[in-house]
Design a protein around this motif. Structure first.
Motif, PDB file in Angstrom:
ATOM      1  N   LYS A  32       0.813  -1.219   0.000  1.00  0.00           N
ATOM      2  CA  LYS A  32       0.000   0.000   0.000  1.00  0.00           C
ATOM      3  C   LYS A  32       0.844   1.266   0.000  1.00  0.00           C
ATOM      4  O   LYS A  32       0.537   2.238  -0.691  1.00  0.00           O
ATOM      5  CB  LYS A  32      -0.935  -0.016   1.210  1.00  0.00           C
ATOM      6  CG  LYS A  32      -2.045  -1.054   1.113  1.00  0.00           C
ATOM      7  CD  LYS A  32      -2.984  -0.946   2.302  1.00  0.00           C
ATOM      8  CE  LYS A  32      -4.128  -1.949   2.175  1.00  0.00           C
ATOM      9  NZ  LYS A  32      -5.061  -1.860   3.332  1.00  0.00           N
ATOM     10  N   ARG A  80       1.281   4.074  -3.182  1.00  0.00           N
ATOM     11  CA  ARG A  80       1.052   5.523  -3.083  1.00  0.00           C
ATOM     12  C   ARG A  80       2.279   6.299  -3.540  1.00  0.00           C
ATOM     13  O   ARG A  80       2.150   7.334  -4.196  1.00  0.00           O
ATOM     14  CB  ARG A  80       0.701   5.910  -1.641  1.00  0.00           C
ATOM     15  CG  ARG A  80      -0.588   5.343  -1.136  1.00  0.00           C
ATOM     16  CD  ARG A  80      -1.212   6.201  -0.046  1.00  0.00           C
ATOM     17  NE  ARG A  80      -0.339   6.444   1.069  1.00  0.00           N
ATOM     18  CZ  ARG A  80      -0.216   5.627   2.119  1.00  0.00           C
ATOM     19  NH1 ARG A  80      -0.912   4.496   2.142  1.00  0.00           N
ATOM     20  NH2 ARG A  80       0.571   5.946   3.119  1.00  0.00           N
ATOM     21  N   TYR A  86      -3.932  10.367  -0.955  1.00  0.00           N
ATOM     22  CA  TYR A  86      -5.360  10.159  -0.716  1.00  0.00           C
ATOM     23  C   TYR A  86      -6.109   9.935  -2.026  1.00  0.00           C
ATOM     24  O   TYR A  86      -7.121   9.221  -2.039  1.00  0.00           O
ATOM     25  CB  TYR A  86      -5.955  11.361   0.024  1.00  0.00           C
ATOM     26  CG  TYR A  86      -5.523  11.490   1.462  1.00  0.00           C
ATOM     27  CD1 TYR A  86      -4.759  10.492   2.075  1.00  0.00           C
ATOM     28  CD2 TYR A  86      -5.861  12.607   2.224  1.00  0.00           C
ATOM     29  CE1 TYR A  86      -4.357  10.611   3.393  1.00  0.00           C
ATOM     30  CE2 TYR A  86      -5.467  12.725   3.543  1.00  0.00           C
ATOM     31  CZ  TYR A  86      -4.706  11.734   4.119  1.00  0.00           C
ATOM     32  OH  TYR A  86      -4.322  11.851   5.431  1.00  0.00           O
ATOM     33  N   ARG A 144      -5.813   6.327  -2.604  1.00  0.00           N
ATOM     34  CA  ARG A 144      -6.663   5.593  -1.667  1.00  0.00           C
ATOM     35  C   ARG A 144      -8.141   5.682  -2.069  1.00  0.00           C
ATOM     36  O   ARG A 144      -8.891   4.709  -1.941  1.00  0.00           O
ATOM     37  CB  ARG A 144      -6.472   6.134  -0.254  1.00  0.00           C
ATOM     38  CG  ARG A 144      -5.167   5.693   0.400  1.00  0.00           C
ATOM     39  CD  ARG A 144      -5.077   6.205   1.816  1.00  0.00           C
ATOM     40  NE  ARG A 144      -4.092   5.462   2.584  1.00  0.00           N
ATOM     41  CZ  ARG A 144      -3.863   5.647   3.876  1.00  0.00           C
ATOM     42  NH1 ARG A 144      -4.550   6.570   4.533  1.00  0.00           N
ATOM     43  NH2 ARG A 144      -2.960   4.926   4.510  1.00  0.00           N
ATOM     44  N   LYS A 203      -8.762   3.353  -4.820  1.00  0.00           N
ATOM     45  CA  LYS A 203      -8.773   1.966  -4.344  1.00  0.00           C
ATOM     46  C   LYS A 203     -10.017   1.630  -3.535  1.00  0.00           C
ATOM     47  O   LYS A 203     -10.177   0.496  -3.075  1.00  0.00           O
ATOM     48  CB  LYS A 203      -7.530   1.700  -3.493  1.00  0.00           C
ATOM     49  CG  LYS A 203      -6.220   1.804  -4.252  1.00  0.00           C
ATOM     50  CD  LYS A 203      -5.945   0.579  -5.108  1.00  0.00           C
ATOM     51  CE  LYS A 203      -5.476  -0.561  -4.245  1.00  0.00           C
ATOM     52  NZ  LYS A 203      -5.086  -1.728  -5.069  1.00  0.00           N
ATOM     53  N   GLU A 243     -11.204   3.327  -0.678  1.00  0.00           N
ATOM     54  CA  GLU A 243     -11.215   3.689   0.729  1.00  0.00           C
ATOM     55  C   GLU A 243     -12.148   4.883   0.966  1.00  0.00           C
ATOM     56  O   GLU A 243     -12.508   5.604   0.040  1.00  0.00           O
ATOM     57  CB  GLU A 243      -9.798   3.993   1.213  1.00  0.00           C
ATOM     58  CG  GLU A 243      -8.871   2.778   1.138  1.00  0.00           C
ATOM     59  CD  GLU A 243      -7.529   3.035   1.818  1.00  0.00           C
ATOM     60  OE1 GLU A 243      -7.494   3.780   2.811  1.00  0.00           O
ATOM     61  OE2 GLU A 243      -6.516   2.481   1.336  1.00  0.00           O
ATOM     62  N   TYR A 246     -12.991   8.198   1.628  1.00  0.00           N
ATOM     63  CA  TYR A 246     -12.533   9.586   1.622  1.00  0.00           C
ATOM     64  C   TYR A 246     -13.582  10.456   0.956  1.00  0.00           C
ATOM     65  O   TYR A 246     -14.320  10.002   0.073  1.00  0.00           O
ATOM     66  CB  TYR A 246     -11.203   9.728   0.882  1.00  0.00           C
ATOM     67  CG  TYR A 246     -10.009   9.243   1.682  1.00  0.00           C
ATOM     68  CD1 TYR A 246      -9.223  10.133   2.408  1.00  0.00           C
ATOM     69  CD2 TYR A 246      -9.682   7.898   1.734  1.00  0.00           C
ATOM     70  CE1 TYR A 246      -8.140   9.691   3.149  1.00  0.00           C
ATOM     71  CE2 TYR A 246      -8.601   7.450   2.478  1.00  0.00           C
ATOM     72  CZ  TYR A 246      -7.834   8.355   3.179  1.00  0.00           C
ATOM     73  OH  TYR A 246      -6.771   7.926   3.924  1.00  0.00           O
ATOM     74  N   ARG A 305     -10.244  12.037   5.152  1.00  0.00           N
ATOM     75  CA  ARG A 305     -10.831  10.758   5.530  1.00  0.00           C
ATOM     76  C   ARG A 305     -12.218  10.980   6.140  1.00  0.00           C
ATOM     77  O   ARG A 305     -12.414  11.876   6.974  1.00  0.00           O
ATOM     78  CB  ARG A 305      -9.938  10.041   6.543  1.00  0.00           C
ATOM     79  CG  ARG A 305     -10.418   8.619   6.867  1.00  0.00           C
ATOM     80  CD  ARG A 305      -9.587   8.033   7.993  1.00  0.00           C
ATOM     81  NE  ARG A 305      -8.233   7.798   7.545  1.00  0.00           N
ATOM     82  CZ  ARG A 305      -7.825   6.702   6.905  1.00  0.00           C
ATOM     83  NH1 ARG A 305      -8.699   5.756   6.608  1.00  0.00           N
ATOM     84  NH2 ARG A 305      -6.568   6.563   6.557  1.00  0.00           N
TER      85      ARG A 305
END
Length: 291
Positions: free
Chosen positions: A104, A108, A198, A201, A204, A206, A208, A219
């Protein structure tokens, strides 16, 4: 600080008071190029407008301290045009390569380097996928907290995977991104370079969201969260859903915190606890180094 649309940024600065001068020389350079390329100012007229700009917007402005910087920005203004980049496209092949990393943090970091390489390619057609940003800025944009040793280790791991390469000159710290494939199908457009880690992320899957005020990625820690920590201060009537009451484990008092918070001490006890930890750390250090 990566500014995609420098024309829009300069116009916003000229309308704003006070101006964010976290990087005053870079801001001054953008304003100088805006005056030169968009307003047709050069020579003494350009330096005069820059002095006026600093006098109006910079609280600690002193002409004697800023004369050299202003003259330098004015000379460089003609050399570098205003950058107006609407965003960079990440292709399907590039996304597939980064997914194969299976780490991970390295994903990034690779994504950040790829975005920076494409941004520099836009600014300079002869760039050939090189990234010359400082390591600290790269990791800040990638949203990775690390130390100096791990910085180099992670770069070396990407090099071993064949994703980046280093400059041959010893004193050149630039890196070349080797997995740029602009001929593949375009899949993801990045239009905000403030939190590239971010952005990856979010892609992917996540949790946010974008701040309703400044549009930066944050987040999602509550059901109705709308603002980042800076913009929430400007909205005193906004309270996120999911506030819980916690019993301080030291003094026994109750205090309110966000539902996702892991705090177990109130602010006063947290400060005392932090100081006690620091004292214990110093005692261990003295005992270890005592002769």
């Amino acid at each position: 600080m990566i500014i995609l649309d420098e024309k829009k940024y300069a116009e916003q600065i000229l309308r704003t008071d006070p101006v964010d001068f976290s990087k005053p020389y870079q801001t001054l350079s953008i304003i100088a190029r805006y005056y030169y390329h968009m307003c047709g100012c050069d020579g003494e007229k350009l330096t005069g407008k820059l002095h006026c700009f600093m006098e109006l917007h910079y609280p600690r402005y002193n002409p004697l301290d800023w004369t050299n910087s202003i003259e330098s920005c004015a000379k460089q203004a003609a050399k570098y045009p205003i950058c107006q980049c609407s965003g960079v496209w990440i292709t399907q092949k590039e996304l597939d390569i980064m997914k194969e990393i299976n780490d991970k943090v390295l994903e990034r970091l690779a994504f950040t380097l790829l975005c920076l390489a494409k941004y520099h390619n836009f600014k300079n057609k002869n760039n050939q996928n090189w990234v010359n940003n400082p390591d600290s800025e790269i990791y800040r944009l990638a949203c990775i907290t690390t130390n100096s040793y791990d910085k180099d280790i992670r770069f070396f791991k990407l090099k071993e995977m064949g994703l980046i390469d280093f400059a041959k000159k010893i004193d050149n710290l630039s890196m070349k991104v080797l997995f740029v494939h602009d001929d593949s199908e375009k899949k993801l457009c990045i239009t905000d370079f403030r939190k590239l880690g971010y952005e990856w992320r979010l892609y992917k899957g996540e949790d946010y969201i974008r701040c309703s005020c400044c549009n930066i990625l944050v987040r999602k820690t509550s059901v109705n969260k709308k603002y980042c920590k800076d913009c929430v201060k400007k909205n005193p009537y906004y309270t996120p859903v999911g506030v819980k009451t916690i019993l301080c484990q030291d003094c026994g008092k109750t205090f309110n915190a966000d539902a996702s918070s892991r705090e177990c001490r109130c602010e006063a006890c947290k400060t005392s606890h932090r100081k006690e930890l620091q004292r214990m750390k110093m005692r261990r250090y003295r005992n270890k180094t005592a002769v």
